[in-house]
Design an enzyme around this catalytic site. Sequence first.
Site, PDB file in Angstrom:
ATOM      1  N   GLY A   1      -8.336 -16.225   0.126  1.00 34.26           N
ATOM      2  CA  GLY A   1      -7.212 -16.080   1.055  1.00 34.26           C
ATOM      3  C   GLY A   1      -6.700 -14.661   0.939  1.00 34.26           C
ATOM      4  O   GLY A   1      -7.443 -13.753   0.588  1.00 34.26           O
TER       5      GLY A   1
ATOM      6  N   LYS B   1      -3.716 -15.972  -4.985  1.00 32.86           N
ATOM      7  CA  LYS B   1      -4.390 -15.714  -6.269  1.00 32.86           C
ATOM      8  C   LYS B   1      -3.288 -15.522  -7.300  1.00 32.86           C
ATOM      9  O   LYS B   1      -2.113 -15.379  -6.928  1.00 32.86           O
ATOM     10  CB  LYS B   1      -5.320 -14.501  -6.176  1.00 32.86           C
ATOM     11  CG  LYS B   1      -4.606 -13.184  -5.952  1.00 32.86           C
ATOM     12  CD  LYS B   1      -5.590 -12.041  -6.030  1.00 32.86           C
ATOM     13  CE  LYS B   1      -4.869 -10.711  -6.030  1.00 32.86           C
ATOM     14  NZ  LYS B   1      -5.768  -9.583  -6.116  1.00 32.86           N
TER      15      LYS B   1
ATOM     16  N   ALA C   1     -16.755 -19.446  -8.125  1.00 29.48           N
ATOM     17  CA  ALA C   1     -16.614 -20.484  -7.094  1.00 29.48           C
ATOM     18  C   ALA C   1     -15.198 -21.051  -7.130  1.00 29.48           C
ATOM     19  O   ALA C   1     -14.550 -21.087  -8.174  1.00 29.48           O
ATOM     20  CB  ALA C   1     -17.635 -21.587  -7.348  1.00 29.48           C
TER      21      ALA C   1
ATOM     22  N   CYS D   1      -5.965  -9.618   3.235  1.00 31.20           N
ATOM     23  CA  CYS D   1      -7.057  -8.725   3.663  1.00 31.20           C
ATOM     24  C   CYS D   1      -8.313  -9.438   4.148  1.00 31.20           C
ATOM     25  O   CYS D   1      -8.701  -9.305   5.302  1.00 31.20           O
ATOM     26  CB  CYS D   1      -7.410  -7.777   2.529  1.00 31.20           C
ATOM     27  SG  CYS D   1      -6.070  -6.654   2.145  1.00 31.20           S
TER      28      CYS D   1
ATOM     29  N   VAL E   1       0.847  -1.202   0.000  1.00 33.65           N
ATOM     30  CA  VAL E   1       0.000   0.000   0.000  1.00 33.65           C
ATOM     31  C   VAL E   1       0.882   1.252   0.000  1.00 33.65           C
ATOM     32  O   VAL E   1       0.682   2.178  -0.798  1.00 33.65           O
ATOM     33  CB  VAL E   1      -0.952   0.013   1.227  1.00 33.65           C
ATOM     34  CG1 VAL E   1      -1.708   1.332   1.302  1.00 33.65           C
ATOM     35  CG2 VAL E   1      -1.931  -1.148   1.156  1.00 33.65           C
TER      36      VAL E   1
HETATM   37  C1  UDX Z   1      -9.039  -7.539  -1.615  1.00 31.04           C
HETATM   38  C2  UDX Z   1     -10.039  -6.494  -2.127  1.00 31.04           C
HETATM   39  O1  UDX Z   1     -10.489  -6.875  -3.442  1.00 31.04           O
HETATM   40  C3  UDX Z   1      -9.417  -5.104  -2.144  1.00 31.04           C
HETATM   41  O2  UDX Z   1     -10.380  -4.147  -2.532  1.00 31.04           O
HETATM   42  C4  UDX Z   1      -8.908  -4.787  -0.745  1.00 31.04           C
HETATM   43  O3  UDX Z   1      -8.271  -3.524  -0.718  1.00 31.04           O
HETATM   44  C5  UDX Z   1      -7.935  -5.867  -0.271  1.00 31.04           C
HETATM   45  O4  UDX Z   1      -8.567  -7.159  -0.345  1.00 31.04           O
HETATM   46  P1  UDX Z   1      -6.963  -8.867  -2.644  1.00 31.04           P
HETATM   47  O5  UDX Z   1      -6.862  -9.540  -1.314  1.00 31.04           O
HETATM   48  O6  UDX Z   1      -5.733  -8.356  -3.282  1.00 31.04           O
HETATM   49  O7  UDX Z   1      -7.967  -7.614  -2.559  1.00 31.04           O
HETATM   50  O8  UDX Z   1      -7.588  -9.926  -3.645  1.00 31.04           O
HETATM   51  P2  UDX Z   1      -8.939 -10.192  -4.441  1.00 31.04           P
HETATM   52  O9  UDX Z   1      -8.666 -10.080  -5.883  1.00 31.04           O
HETATM   53  O10 UDX Z   1     -10.048  -9.392  -3.903  1.00 31.04           O
HETATM   54  O11 UDX Z   1      -9.168 -11.749  -4.092  1.00 31.04           O
HETATM   55  C6  UDX Z   1      -9.250 -12.197  -2.744  1.00 31.04           C
HETATM   56  C7  UDX Z   1      -9.434 -13.698  -2.700  1.00 31.04           C
HETATM   57  O12 UDX Z   1     -10.739 -14.047  -3.154  1.00 31.04           O
HETATM   58  C8  UDX Z   1      -8.450 -14.495  -3.569  1.00 31.04           C
HETATM   59  O13 UDX Z   1      -8.017 -15.634  -2.853  1.00 31.04           O
HETATM   60  C9  UDX Z   1      -9.284 -14.898  -4.774  1.00 31.04           C
HETATM   61  O14 UDX Z   1      -8.842 -16.095  -5.358  1.00 31.04           O
HETATM   62  C10 UDX Z   1     -10.657 -15.074  -4.138  1.00 31.04           C
HETATM   63  N1  UDX Z   1     -11.779 -14.870  -5.072  1.00 31.04           N
HETATM   64  C11 UDX Z   1     -12.009 -13.660  -5.643  1.00 31.04           C
HETATM   65  C12 UDX Z   1     -12.639 -15.937  -5.341  1.00 31.04           C
HETATM   66  O15 UDX Z   1     -12.463 -17.048  -4.837  1.00 31.04           O
HETATM   67  N2  UDX Z   1     -13.709 -15.731  -6.177  1.00 31.04           N
HETATM   68  C13 UDX Z   1     -13.955 -14.515  -6.738  1.00 31.04           C
HETATM   69  O16 UDX Z   1     -14.958 -14.408  -7.478  1.00 31.04           O
HETATM   70  C14 UDX Z   1     -13.077 -13.450  -6.467  1.00 31.04           C
END
Ligand code: UDX
Length: 442
Positions: free
Chosen positions: A254, A317, A249, A257, A11
């Site tokens: 993870g 991710k 799905a 955040c 950040v």
């Molecule tokens: C998240 C928020 O999106 C962001 O706005 C905030 O500031 C910080 O947290 P981030 O943790 O970087 O961002 O990842 P994000 O892309 O949101 O994905 C989070 C998790 O959810 C990942 O493990 C991803 O694989 C999972 N995910 C996301 C799903 O399983 N399905 C989805 O449809 C979207």
Amino acid sequence: MKLGIFGVGYVGLVTAASLADKGHTVFIHDTAKEKIAALQSGGIPIFEDGLEPLLHQNFNRLSFTHDVHKVISECDIIFICTGTPQDENGKADLSQVESAVNEIARHSLSDKIIVIKSTVPPGTTEKMEQIANKQTSDSNFSFAHNPEFLRQGKAVYDFMNPSRIIIGASDKKVQEILKSLYSAWDAPILQTDARSAELLKYAANSFLAMKISYINMISQLSDQLGTNIDDIASGIGLDPRIGSDFLKAGIGFGGSCFPKDLKAIENAAADIGVELPFIGQTLDINEKQGELFFEKIKAYGKDLKNKKITLLGLSFKPNTDDIRSAPSIVLSEKLVNEGARVTAFDPLVRDFPVEGVHIAHSFESAITDSEITVIVTEWDDFKKLLLVENIRRMKQQPVIFDGRNMFTLEEVKSAAEQYPLNYESIGRPQVSSLGVKNQIFV
Ligand code: UDX
């Protein structure tokens, strides 16, 4: 403007580089001397798409220092971007934020605006303002909360193209100064009080996590019914009242955040006697989703002892090397405990904390002779898994467990026509070259 940043996490660095790119002079402070030294010589302590060129292009407007005095003497606006990790009780650990506030207050000789960007429980900004103003009567500190909504891997894009900018401050002058700072961005600006801005950030993250757990919950039913969760997600997402984002799905969310922030707001609410049942259930469904996936693998392998199981993807991710709260950790621990020979490949992750997991250095060596191949993270590189030459590398009639529904069933069916293959995913019917729908495990 001359702006200070405390904290060189993703950040802090993205904020610093982006503000410098808009023409501001930015002084960045961190207590970790080795990180500052690396940055001074052009290195970057984290992987974030687009960050390196942005830092390099704006190097002349960026100063990296561990000298607090330097930042404080040069800047009247200081952003706090330090971490707020989870403590042992699941609460937000505010010690890094508090120590930054104390340092600034102790050494300031003039008035400052302190902007907290770190995700903090409601009431923290007000509390920090009181702490700072108690330290000295020579300077006055005005605080604001300005949450970030950056996604790892897309943080630079998100900072430059925000869906909204939230300015939480009770002081009108501070509101106006921050509004003018952000006038270079084309995004709606919402002005509110600090406490509302703090809760808004948690509410946004919880809602997104809740959407993921919602579709994962439906995927558990879909698994039993033999329906297709991806079609269901598309069908409900087309309703603009629902929206199609965050309905993919998988084996669960993870990252640094969602898991931490949901726990933190649940705890902060419990402290004042408020229950947030959606939050607890969102976390429970997420955990169960990972367990059910493991149980499926176990049911297929019967005895997993000494079987070569390949995990594709370790980061939480794609496009990041971050493994914080990644589903790969719990899954690999369970597989190792079953006595499986676990090999993993990730395009970026080299250090993995689970003992007994062999880290392969190429995709090809990871899948060679694999008895069970598991997609844990949907890196684009893994699209090649269905090529005949790769299917051949695995054990005969291999099985792929796709924890991210990375392939469409049509893609899998067409691969299975060319070479024997079994395929299992999340909330969708199984596919087998044997043609036995819903019963591949023969
Ligand atoms: C998240 C928020 O999106 C962001 O706005 C905030 O500031 C910080 O947290 P981030 O943790 O970087 O961002 O990842 P994000 O892309 O949101 O994905 C989070 C998790 O959810 C990942 O493990 C991803 O694989 C999972 N995910 C996301 C799903 O399983 N399905 C989805 O449809 C979207």
